[in-house]
Design an enzyme around this catalytic site. Sequence first.
Site, PDB file in Angstrom:
ATOM      1  N   LYS A 198      41.794  40.590  32.741  1.00  0.00           N
ATOM      2  CA  LYS A 198      41.940  42.020  32.974  1.00  0.00           C
ATOM      3  C   LYS A 198      43.400  42.425  32.725  1.00  0.00           C
ATOM      4  O   LYS A 198      44.254  41.558  32.862  1.00  0.00           O
ATOM      5  CB  LYS A 198      41.495  42.394  34.385  1.00  0.00           C
TER       6      LYS A 198
ATOM      7  N   GLU B 225      49.140  44.674  49.689  1.00  0.00           N
ATOM      8  CA  GLU B 225      50.061  43.680  49.124  1.00  0.00           C
ATOM      9  C   GLU B 225      51.457  43.901  49.687  1.00  0.00           C
ATOM     10  O   GLU B 225      51.853  45.041  49.920  1.00  0.00           O
ATOM     11  CB  GLU B 225      50.129  43.828  47.610  1.00  0.00           C
TER      12      GLU B 225
ATOM     13  N   ASP C 181      51.292  31.455  14.810  1.00  0.00           N
ATOM     14  CA  ASP C 181      51.621  32.857  14.588  1.00  0.00           C
ATOM     15  C   ASP C 181      50.269  33.500  14.278  1.00  0.00           C
ATOM     16  O   ASP C 181      49.627  33.145  13.270  1.00  0.00           O
ATOM     17  CB  ASP C 181      52.587  32.943  13.387  1.00  0.00           C
TER      18      ASP C 181
ATOM     19  N   HIS D 203      39.431  44.763  41.125  1.00  0.00           N
ATOM     20  CA  HIS D 203      39.251  43.963  42.340  1.00  0.00           C
ATOM     21  C   HIS D 203      38.489  44.704  43.447  1.00  0.00           C
ATOM     22  O   HIS D 203      37.532  44.180  44.009  1.00  0.00           O
ATOM     23  CB  HIS D 203      40.607  43.507  42.892  1.00  0.00           C
TER      24      HIS D 203
HETATM   25  C1  BG6 Z   1      46.535  41.220  39.900  1.00  0.00           C
HETATM   26  C2  BG6 Z   1      47.379  42.463  39.776  1.00  0.00           C
HETATM   27  O1  BG6 Z   1      45.327  41.375  39.227  1.00  0.00           O
HETATM   28  O2  BG6 Z   1      46.260  40.952  41.278  1.00  0.00           O
HETATM   29  C3  BG6 Z   1      48.663  42.318  40.567  1.00  0.00           C
HETATM   30  O3  BG6 Z   1      47.688  42.701  38.400  1.00  0.00           O
HETATM   31  C4  BG6 Z   1      48.352  41.969  42.011  1.00  0.00           C
HETATM   32  O4  BG6 Z   1      49.424  43.516  40.517  1.00  0.00           O
HETATM   33  C5  BG6 Z   1      47.424  40.748  42.076  1.00  0.00           C
HETATM   34  O5  BG6 Z   1      49.572  41.721  42.694  1.00  0.00           O
HETATM   35  C6  BG6 Z   1      46.962  40.477  43.496  1.00  0.00           C
HETATM   36  O6  BG6 Z   1      46.227  39.277  43.524  1.00  0.00           O
HETATM   37  P1  BG6 Z   1      46.100  38.421  44.866  1.00  0.00           P
HETATM   38  O7  BG6 Z   1      45.204  37.290  44.507  1.00  0.00           O
HETATM   39  O8  BG6 Z   1      47.482  38.016  45.250  1.00  0.00           O
HETATM   40  O9  BG6 Z   1      45.512  39.338  45.897  1.00  0.00           O
END
Ligand code: BG6
Length: 489
Positions: free
Chosen positions: A147, A215, A92, A239
């Site tokens: 992050k 995505e 905790d 990213h």
């Molecule tokens: C994460 C995001 O950092 O990266 C997600 O919070 C996202 O929302 C993901 O779907 C995508 O990662 P990858 O490696 O699948 O492109």
Amino acid sequence: MNDITTYKPCDLVIFGALGDLSRRMLLISLYKLEEAGLLEPDTRVIGVDRIVQDSPGFIEVTRKSLEEFLKRAIEEDVWKTFSARLAYVQVDISNLDDFKKLGEVLDQKARVTVNYLAIPPSLFKSVCQGLNKANLVTKETRIVMEKPIGHDLASSREINDTVGEVFDDEQTYRIDHYLGKETVLNLLALRFANSIFTTNWSHSTIDHIQITVAEEVGIEGRWDYFDKAGQLRDMLQNHLLQILTFIAMEPPASLDAKNIHSEKIKVLQALRPITGENVDDTTVRGQYAAGYIKGNAVPGYLEEDGANTESATESFVAMRVDIDNWRWAGVPFYLRTGKRLSYKRTEIVVNFKQLPHNIFKDSYRSLPPNKLIIHLQPKEGVEIEMLNKVPGIDGAIKLQQTKLDLSFFDAFKNKRVFGGYERLLLEAMRGNITLFISREETEQAWTWVDSILKAWSNLSDKPKPYPAGTWGPNAADALLARDGRTWEE
Ligand code: BG6
């Protein structure tokens, strides 16, 4: 960078070990490292969470996570070795005695402690202070943070300050899992090990660059988190800006962390600010409506579980970014990222300039410019689109667009492509901070993003709807059309 197989044994402590990130990503990645023989024999993985659990229970949770997320059979030999490394301590974080209990399990003489915070940032302070008060922080101890580091510049500073009270910057590993992706690292090789690219990488030969991180997934049951964040904070602040810095930075003097970080910071500092003045001309926000992904009906953003039907949070962003420095003057970077797009695809398209004069008018009234297409995922590889003569001896010379196509899979058949988390977990255990984000980088990125968020907050319109399974709102096409360009499809 050093040989990735040599490092001191660690006690990898995962705070939030029973949570989603740990179960979906961290434990799976650690198992894969075990399978590849890359975990130091004496390294241990210590799960920490507030939930009542013991080591056998944690081993069972790990086994279940592998069954659910590994997507292939578990190798029993590998599991035997891996499960022997696992232990659990219930903590905790408001209770100092619990940290002392953790201290009794740690072995700080023979192992380096690497604390992985797979928990919300609001809990970072208590963990850092708990570790400190229980005397669990030495010069060698590391902290790994996921992050998002904050939701704006002020909150990111607060987190960095809080953690900074206990850990030096050299002990603080800020994760962006894209920096662990093989193909993102390959950008360094492409750019700085191949003279054809080093000499053709500026405004004199490049017309514009597109970066797409598309995505298929929606918000995956994370309404509470995502609706406060939006795609700009969730994906672009980290990213996409990281990919951009790798594409745009000057050659670093070496691969050392300091050199790489300082070149990346210079790119972030040169980003032209987007403010109320230019936000309408340079950015597009979208939000997915119901549609189809691979033939299956999916709900719209506002119909997701727990949705607030008035939400104006963006699930799609497209923007034109200008880098105001000598190399990139006049070369727009078009960035786009969205959830529930047609299919998963992360790629960079470098569009070279058109030649000044065309001597092949019989084939093409206007010669299509060369393109370098870097596929980051899912099918990793590099393509160059170029013109070649069509074989034949009669008539005029005929040209045709052709592709030099290098698939990583074909070129490196016997090499396994490691995932981002696998590499970064290993690097954190080895103490190599190069692939992690420095404090200055995070804060510089937030400074630029904050200005966009502020400009958006003053706009009266909402994000433009787009049907799930498409490439985003029409306005994203119009953004490029205004500059006489189109997105690479
Ligand atoms: C994460 C995001 O950092 O990266 C997600 O919070 C996202 O929302 C993901 O779907 C995508 O990662 P990858 O490696 O699948 O492109």
